[in-house]
Design a protein around this motif. Sequence first.
Motif, PDB file in Angstrom:
ATOM      1  N   ARG A  52       0.825  -1.210   0.000  1.00 47.07           N
ATOM      2  CA  ARG A  52       0.000   0.000   0.000  1.00 47.07           C
ATOM      3  C   ARG A  52       0.858   1.257   0.000  1.00 47.07           C
ATOM      4  O   ARG A  52       0.507   2.262  -0.619  1.00 47.07           O
ATOM      5  CB  ARG A  52      -0.942  -0.024   1.205  1.00 47.07           C
ATOM      6  CG  ARG A  52      -2.100  -0.993   1.009  1.00 47.07           C
ATOM      7  CD  ARG A  52      -2.978  -1.090   2.222  1.00 47.07           C
ATOM      8  NE  ARG A  52      -4.112  -1.972   1.972  1.00 47.07           N
ATOM      9  CZ  ARG A  52      -4.914  -2.436   2.913  1.00 47.07           C
ATOM     10  NH1 ARG A  52      -4.707  -2.102   4.172  1.00 47.07           N
ATOM     11  NH2 ARG A  52      -5.923  -3.226   2.604  1.00 47.07           N
ATOM     12  N   ASP A  98       1.984   1.517  -3.596  1.00 44.95           N
ATOM     13  CA  ASP A  98       0.854   1.927  -4.428  1.00 44.95           C
ATOM     14  C   ASP A  98       0.643   3.431  -4.324  1.00 44.95           C
ATOM     15  O   ASP A  98       0.461   4.130  -5.330  1.00 44.95           O
ATOM     16  CB  ASP A  98      -0.393   1.166  -3.972  1.00 44.95           C
ATOM     17  CG  ASP A  98      -1.628   1.489  -4.806  1.00 44.95           C
ATOM     18  OD1 ASP A  98      -1.484   2.103  -5.882  1.00 44.95           O
ATOM     19  OD2 ASP A  98      -2.738   1.118  -4.379  1.00 44.95           O
ATOM     20  N   ARG A 111      -6.085  -3.629  -3.990  1.00 49.00           N
ATOM     21  CA  ARG A 111      -6.866  -2.562  -3.375  1.00 49.00           C
ATOM     22  C   ARG A 111      -8.273  -3.049  -3.055  1.00 49.00           C
ATOM     23  O   ARG A 111      -8.818  -3.901  -3.741  1.00 49.00           O
ATOM     24  CB  ARG A 111      -6.992  -1.366  -4.319  1.00 49.00           C
ATOM     25  CG  ARG A 111      -5.690  -0.691  -4.686  1.00 49.00           C
ATOM     26  CD  ARG A 111      -5.941   0.333  -5.779  1.00 49.00           C
ATOM     27  NE  ARG A 111      -4.709   0.923  -6.289  1.00 49.00           N
ATOM     28  CZ  ARG A 111      -4.601   1.481  -7.485  1.00 49.00           C
ATOM     29  NH1 ARG A 111      -5.650   1.513  -8.296  1.00 49.00           N
ATOM     30  NH2 ARG A 111      -3.451   1.999  -7.876  1.00 49.00           N
ATOM     31  N   GLY A 166      -2.052  -4.506   7.428  1.00 50.00           N
ATOM     32  CA  GLY A 166      -2.519  -3.343   6.685  1.00 50.00           C
ATOM     33  C   GLY A 166      -2.586  -2.072   7.498  1.00 50.00           C
ATOM     34  O   GLY A 166      -2.981  -1.022   6.975  1.00 50.00           O
TER      35      GLY A 166
END
Length: 457
Positions: free
Chosen positions: A214, A217, A320, A343
């Motif tokens: 993440r 990303d 995602r 996460g």
Amino acid sequence: MYELKDVPGKGKGLVATRIVPQGARILCEEAVIRIPHNLDQPSSEKLKKYVCQQVNALTEQQRLAFLSLHNIYPYENAAEQYIGIICTNAFSIEDGETAGGVFLEASRINHACDNNTQKSWNENIKRHTIHALRDINEGEEITVYYLAAHNSRQARQEALRAKFKFSCSCGICSLPPEQIQINDDILEEIDHLDRLVGQRGLQGILSSPLGTLRYLDREIQLYNMTGADDPGLSRVYLDAAQVAIVHGDLARGRIFAEKAVRSWRISGGGDSKNVTEYGALPQNPSQLPLYGMSMQWKRAVDDVPNALGSTEFEDWLWKREASPRSGAQVGLYNRATFPAFSGLPEDRGVDMRLYRGSGQPRQHWCFLAEIVDFEFLARLHMEISDVDGRKIPLFFYTEGRGSELEPARLRRGYTIAILYAQQHAFMFDEPGIRQEDPARVKVKPPNDIRLTPRRCS
């Protein structure tokens, strides 16, 4: 492809004489003068002698071209003049022995913070190369970035004035103040995320792959917001490929590796060091030495979903999950709202993916876990298990050291919910959660919420 012309406000510069396509090699040049690492002090008498010998060895045409280069330093003799020209115009040479060198053509290229080319030393061919980062129009000036890091506008201007005695007036430096602030915020967030990924290292890839992915990303999204095919993209894509391959996902690993190699080809050419080293990775991602240290994301190299639109494909690629609309209900397995421990953001600094500059969350998330065990010594300590089945420590650093929780709800098998939970690196235990605000914690009986591990796709 280019010609030396007068550029308003800059003196001489290289200007494209035709359209230069993205990735084109504009220059491939040998240094006419090199400065070894052991002679890189400007006041060194050995350096002065060494430089004079090199200048005297130039052809007459080369010498005239060298002397016509810009010099921002005062001088009293020929040796000082030569060194001033070198210090003003030299590019680095990354061969382990040379500090830098002067390239008669490349040294004519002016700086811009929104540069349209990338300069780099190609050790494979022992040449300095210039490649187009985007299509360059006929009549457009060819520019490079002189500094080492992409900092805020103020930091860039200060560095340019200190090192090169000029201020930049390129497109992004001439934006309105509010747009400059937006651009500065993007660069700051990229740097923050880059440091987070670096600090986590291999341990972060192994223990928190989704969290690391993440971060990466978000970096790519930020680079795309700048509108530039930045060379930093290749490094981020390689990191993403490593995350996927380490956990057995060869499909995503191949795609990320393809993107990294493409970016390297654009900025450095097909014979550059990185393309030589990683060019075969997309064809055989399992060749990465760390492949399969974990197989929790196991996926065959050709197991890629078909018939997805570009947005849906990117969502799949980066694992995602869509954030819910305001007021909309979401399922407990929506990882954007109810993330697993992997996460969660780290509590070292402010994660700009999830927080605004004011410290307010950009979105809401709640960490859910099952109480496996607990004890109350100096403070309440729990062992909890998240939705992936991972057991982690939870320590209460509240004013009451955890006594704020209702004793009747401290039961094994109960579910604990923590709003805006963050990962914490304990010195005395495994990574876990350090909870300081009791108002953000609720404990529910098992019949209210039940968590079972679920495998991510």
